[in-house]
Scaffold this motif. Sequence first.
Motif, PDB file in Angstrom:
ATOM      1  N   LYS A 267       0.830  -1.379   0.184  1.00 53.40           N
ATOM      2  CA  LYS A 267       0.172   0.109   0.192  1.00 53.40           C
ATOM      3  C   LYS A 267       0.810   1.445   0.104  1.00 53.40           C
ATOM      4  O   LYS A 267       0.442   2.504  -0.515  1.00 53.40           O
ATOM      5  CB  LYS A 267      -0.944   0.574   1.624  1.00 53.40           C
ATOM      6  CG  LYS A 267      -1.842  -0.909   1.288  1.00 53.40           C
ATOM      7  CD  LYS A 267      -3.076  -0.920   2.124  1.00 53.40           C
ATOM      8  CE  LYS A 267      -4.175  -1.447   2.908  1.00 53.40           C
ATOM      9  NZ  LYS A 267      -5.064  -1.679   3.559  1.00 53.40           N
TER      10      LYS A 267
ATOM     11  N   LEU B 158      -3.296 -10.453  -1.612  1.00 53.78           N
ATOM     12  CA  LEU B 158      -1.864  -9.757  -0.097  1.00 53.78           C
ATOM     13  C   LEU B 158      -2.162  -8.321   0.223  1.00 53.78           C
ATOM     14  O   LEU B 158      -2.385  -7.620  -1.057  1.00 53.78           O
ATOM     15  CB  LEU B 158      -1.264 -10.381   0.642  1.00 53.78           C
ATOM     16  CG  LEU B 158      -1.652 -11.874   0.497  1.00 53.78           C
ATOM     17  CD1 LEU B 158      -0.265 -12.559   1.068  1.00 53.78           C
ATOM     18  CD2 LEU B 158      -3.150 -12.112   0.821  1.00 53.78           C
ATOM     19  N   GLN B 159      -2.463  -7.677   1.168  1.00 48.31           N
ATOM     20  CA  GLN B 159      -2.011  -5.699   1.375  1.00 48.31           C
ATOM     21  C   GLN B 159      -1.375  -5.984   2.951  1.00 48.31           C
ATOM     22  O   GLN B 159      -1.766  -6.544   3.792  1.00 48.31           O
ATOM     23  CB  GLN B 159      -3.142  -4.974   0.957  1.00 48.31           C
ATOM     24  CG  GLN B 159      -4.251  -5.810  -1.163  1.00 48.31           C
ATOM     25  CD  GLN B 159      -5.231  -4.262  -0.897  1.00 48.31           C
ATOM     26  OE1 GLN B 159      -4.629  -3.349  -0.680  1.00 48.31           O
ATOM     27  NE2 GLN B 159      -6.529  -5.155  -0.798  1.00 48.31           N
ATOM     28  N   GLY B 160      -0.994  -4.754   2.355  1.00 48.31           N
ATOM     29  CA  GLY B 160       0.120  -4.440   3.088  1.00 48.31           C
ATOM     30  C   GLY B 160       1.609  -3.607   3.424  1.00 48.31           C
ATOM     31  O   GLY B 160       1.301  -2.976   2.400  1.00 48.31           O
ATOM     32  N   GLN B 161       2.238  -3.977   3.576  1.00 50.91           N
ATOM     33  CA  GLN B 161       3.711  -3.395   3.306  1.00 50.91           C
ATOM     34  C   GLN B 161       4.624  -4.346   3.433  1.00 50.91           C
ATOM     35  O   GLN B 161       4.759  -4.996   4.073  1.00 50.91           O
ATOM     36  CB  GLN B 161       3.746  -2.653   4.989  1.00 50.91           C
ATOM     37  CG  GLN B 161       4.304  -1.108   4.362  1.00 50.91           C
ATOM     38  CD  GLN B 161       4.672   0.032   5.535  1.00 50.91           C
ATOM     39  OE1 GLN B 161       3.753   0.448   5.994  1.00 50.91           O
ATOM     40  NE2 GLN B 161       6.111   0.125   6.477  1.00 50.91           N
ATOM     41  N   CYS B 162       5.401  -3.746   1.886  1.00 50.08           N
ATOM     42  CA  CYS B 162       6.555  -4.684   1.614  1.00 50.08           C
ATOM     43  C   CYS B 162       7.554  -4.763   2.735  1.00 50.08           C
ATOM     44  O   CYS B 162       8.015  -3.912   3.151  1.00 50.08           O
ATOM     45  CB  CYS B 162       6.542  -4.993   0.125  1.00 50.08           C
ATOM     46  SG  CYS B 162       8.183  -2.992  -0.385  1.00 50.08           S
TER      47      CYS B 162
END
Lengths: 149, 149
Positions: free
Chosen positions: B104, B136-140
């Motif tokens: 994101k 999936l979503q979030g921070q890499c």
Amino acid sequence: MTMTPEEINRTVSQLLDQAPGRSTRARESVLNILLSAPTALNHHNIEEVAKQRDLSIDRVTLYRTLDWLVEQGVAHRIASVNRSWYFSAVAQPDMEPHAHFHCKKCQQIYCLEDVQAAPMHNLPKEYQLEEADLCLQGQCVTCNRDANG
Amino acid sequence: MTMTPEEINRTVSQLLDQAPGRSTRARESVLNILLSAPTALNHHNIEEVAKQRDLSIDRVTLYRTLDWLVEQGVAHRIASVNRSWYFSAVAQPDMEPHAHFHCKKCQQIYCLEDVQAAPMHNLPKEYQLEEADLCLQGQCVTCNRDANG
DNA sequence: TGTAAAGTGCAACTATGTTACAGTTTATCC
DNA sequence: GGATAAACTGTAACATAGTTGCACTTTACA
């Protein structure tokens, strides 16, 4: 999710009264349409249903209304393979995240409230997971039944 | 997926030779770009990389080239939350279906080849399942590392 | 090396979504 | 109940992603 028209009206009023904004004709109509639908709807679908009901909702207002409903947690927004957003009503505020099923034949999107994305074992722990969407595709109950006679 | 430029060139030639179409400059360039990238790319990203490399690829040709690469099984197409398609190269033809991670923060899309959508237990059996995408979503990894110093 | 089919480039188009701004409606206060 | 400010709506114009038609160019192959 099968409600009588009266139940839908009551739910619409309840949900809008709880939200911190104004209760307007556009919001009532759109929420009513979403609650009445057995599947998730995109902008185009909603405009069509509105037209059938002799409601005219401006295109831009519709976009803004849907954004607002999502912000309020009253609707949820589903990404789809055909580059448009789909929306479905959230009747209970504590609704769990759930999988979506896109029927390749009739192009409908179903919320499968009993199917959740399973917890993951082998996601590298440096990834900070916030959401997990399980997007299924295939043929839906109705199309399957039609095909098999 | 970290290959030397020579390895990439060799892989590009191999993959295109195996395919039943012509080997053209556009196809070579695009496949090369996809193989060189650590994440999946959308049309815009690919155009930018091409520009950096002083290759000019027509917009429409790029669309058609990507369609063709996907048809040939040489690239795969990923739906994203920002209403554009992302593409990544398929170096080995027997690559398993796998999860995708959308960061994101940096908006990159990563193919997580070791993470698969788990088999589902409670999908009503009248639904005929053909594909299951785990998004999936979030921070890499990179953004996470940057944030935590 | 000539040829047909495959591929490319351009222009115009469609679909989806956004922004700016003026006009209208709603809730609220007196 | 009527005035008022903030919230909401409608219109027009714009932005972005992707598609179609058609003439032109390139490729593979005889």
